[in-house]
Design an enzyme around this catalytic site. Sequence first.
Site, PDB file in Angstrom:
ATOM      1  CG  ASP A  44      30.169  30.996  46.173  1.00  0.00           C
ATOM      2  OD1 ASP A  44      30.442  32.114  45.682  1.00  0.00           O
ATOM      3  OD2 ASP A  44      29.487  30.141  45.578  1.00  0.00           O
ATOM      4  NE  ARG A  97      28.784  25.976  40.797  1.00  0.00           N
ATOM      5  CZ  ARG A  97      27.562  26.479  40.639  1.00  0.00           C
ATOM      6  NH1 ARG A  97      26.544  25.701  40.350  1.00  0.00           N
ATOM      7  NH2 ARG A  97      27.350  27.781  40.757  1.00  0.00           N
ATOM      8  CG  ASN A 110      37.084  33.380  40.909  1.00  0.00           C
ATOM      9  OD1 ASN A 110      37.485  33.040  42.026  1.00  0.00           O
ATOM     10  ND2 ASN A 110      35.851  33.078  40.487  1.00  0.00           N
ATOM     11  N   GLY A 126      28.967  38.267  46.384  1.00  0.00           N
ATOM     12  CA  GLY A 126      28.220  39.094  45.437  1.00  0.00           C
ATOM     13  C   GLY A 126      26.733  39.121  45.762  1.00  0.00           C
ATOM     14  CB  SER A 132      33.661  25.631  42.230  1.00  0.00           C
ATOM     15  OG  SER A 132      32.262  25.750  42.210  1.00  0.00           O
ATOM     16  CD1 TRP A 178      25.872  39.117  53.330  1.00  0.00           C
ATOM     17  CD2 TRP A 178      26.907  40.921  52.463  1.00  0.00           C
ATOM     18  NE1 TRP A 178      26.028  40.050  54.335  1.00  0.00           N
ATOM     19  CE2 TRP A 178      26.655  41.168  53.829  1.00  0.00           C
ATOM     20  CE3 TRP A 178      27.544  41.918  51.707  1.00  0.00           C
ATOM     21  CZ2 TRP A 178      27.021  42.355  54.460  1.00  0.00           C
ATOM     22  CZ3 TRP A 178      27.902  43.105  52.325  1.00  0.00           C
ATOM     23  CH2 TRP A 178      27.646  43.308  53.682  1.00  0.00           C
ATOM     24  NE  ARG A 207      29.962  40.272  41.438  1.00  0.00           N
ATOM     25  CZ  ARG A 207      29.597  39.059  41.892  1.00  0.00           C
ATOM     26  NH1 ARG A 207      28.322  38.788  42.048  1.00  0.00           N
ATOM     27  NH2 ARG A 207      30.495  38.147  42.151  1.00  0.00           N
TER      28      ARG A 207
HETATM   29  C1  IPE Z   1      33.100  34.527  46.394  1.00  0.00           C
HETATM   30  O1  IPE Z   1      31.930  35.248  46.250  1.00  0.00           O
HETATM   31  C2  IPE Z   1      34.331  35.358  46.146  1.00  0.00           C
HETATM   32  C3  IPE Z   1      35.115  34.978  44.956  1.00  0.00           C
HETATM   33  C4  IPE Z   1      34.842  33.987  44.167  1.00  0.00           C
HETATM   34  C5  IPE Z   1      36.279  35.812  44.630  1.00  0.00           C
HETATM   35  P1  IPE Z   1      31.240  35.440  44.819  1.00  0.00           P
HETATM   36  O2  IPE Z   1      31.797  36.682  44.218  1.00  0.00           O
HETATM   37  O3  IPE Z   1      31.360  34.225  43.993  1.00  0.00           O
HETATM   38  O4  IPE Z   1      29.742  35.696  45.241  1.00  0.00           O
HETATM   39  P2  IPE Z   1      28.431  35.244  44.449  1.00  0.00           P
HETATM   40  O5  IPE Z   1      28.526  33.771  44.172  1.00  0.00           O
HETATM   41  O6  IPE Z   1      28.384  36.058  43.193  1.00  0.00           O
HETATM   42  O7  IPE Z   1      27.322  35.583  45.396  1.00  0.00           O
HETATM   43 MG    MG Z   2      30.130  32.615  43.646  1.00  0.00          MG
END
Ligand code: IPE
Ligand code: MG
Length: 224
Positions: A2, A176, A50, A5, A178, A7, A15
């Site tokens: 996780d 969490r 997702n 996005g 998830s 990062w 993203r």
């Molecule tokens: C994890 O990173 C990748 C997937 C769930 C596919 P996120 O995309 O959830 O990244 P954040 O939580 O928005 O930073």
């Molecule tokens: Mg995430």
Amino acid sequence: MDGNGRWAKEHGKIRTAGHQAGAEVLKDIVKAADALGVKVLTVYVFSTENWKRPQMEVDFIMQLLGAYLKKEIPEFNANNVQVRFIGSRNGLPESVLEELDLVLQSTAKNTGIILNLAINYGGREEIVSATKKIVGAVQSGDLKVEDIDEKCFENFLYTGDLPAPDLLIRTGGDFRISNFLLWQLAYTEIWTTETYWPDFTPELLQTAVAEFGKRERRFGGLGN
Ligand code: IPE
Ligand code: MG
């Protein structure tokens, strides 16, 4: 895995660039886990929830996933990595299923670390799917209701013959589950880090494993 996005946002990027960076990190972590003696590494790639993300992001992740699996086959084989899959095939694009089947087939005989990919995976979906399989087995006369116990139930989960995880690492700072391995995590030790997945390192993995080594696991008993 996780935090892709966030990062990306932190680096002034879109993203999807975070997902790209995140994919690059995985191979070093697989090698590091293997070197630490980890037998099974399960990574949460894409959840059954997702799909709610913008179509453009979902399409990008699916495309990235297919390309990644294809590209990494030689590396998996060079490192004796056996790739497995947990999740629902329903809803995954044909192109991803093809690359997935190819990687599963190409690495099936490898005897090193198991890299278990959770793709289109949800713990609740897994339990419902196991329940349906059990009902089917009862209806066909292959299973008796009185023989259904925890051990039996577990065998119908996607993780079938795999042991319950010892350690859950959550990157990105949230606290969490998830919908990840709901059944299997019952007595798993949890370790979290604020670090976003693209910044996760073999050193952090070592730290997590060292912390795990200090935990006293009682499994509901009184310990030593
Ligand atoms: C994890 O990173 C990748 C997937 C769930 C596919 P996120 O995309 O959830 O990244 P954040 O939580 O928005 O930073
Ligand atoms: Mg995430």
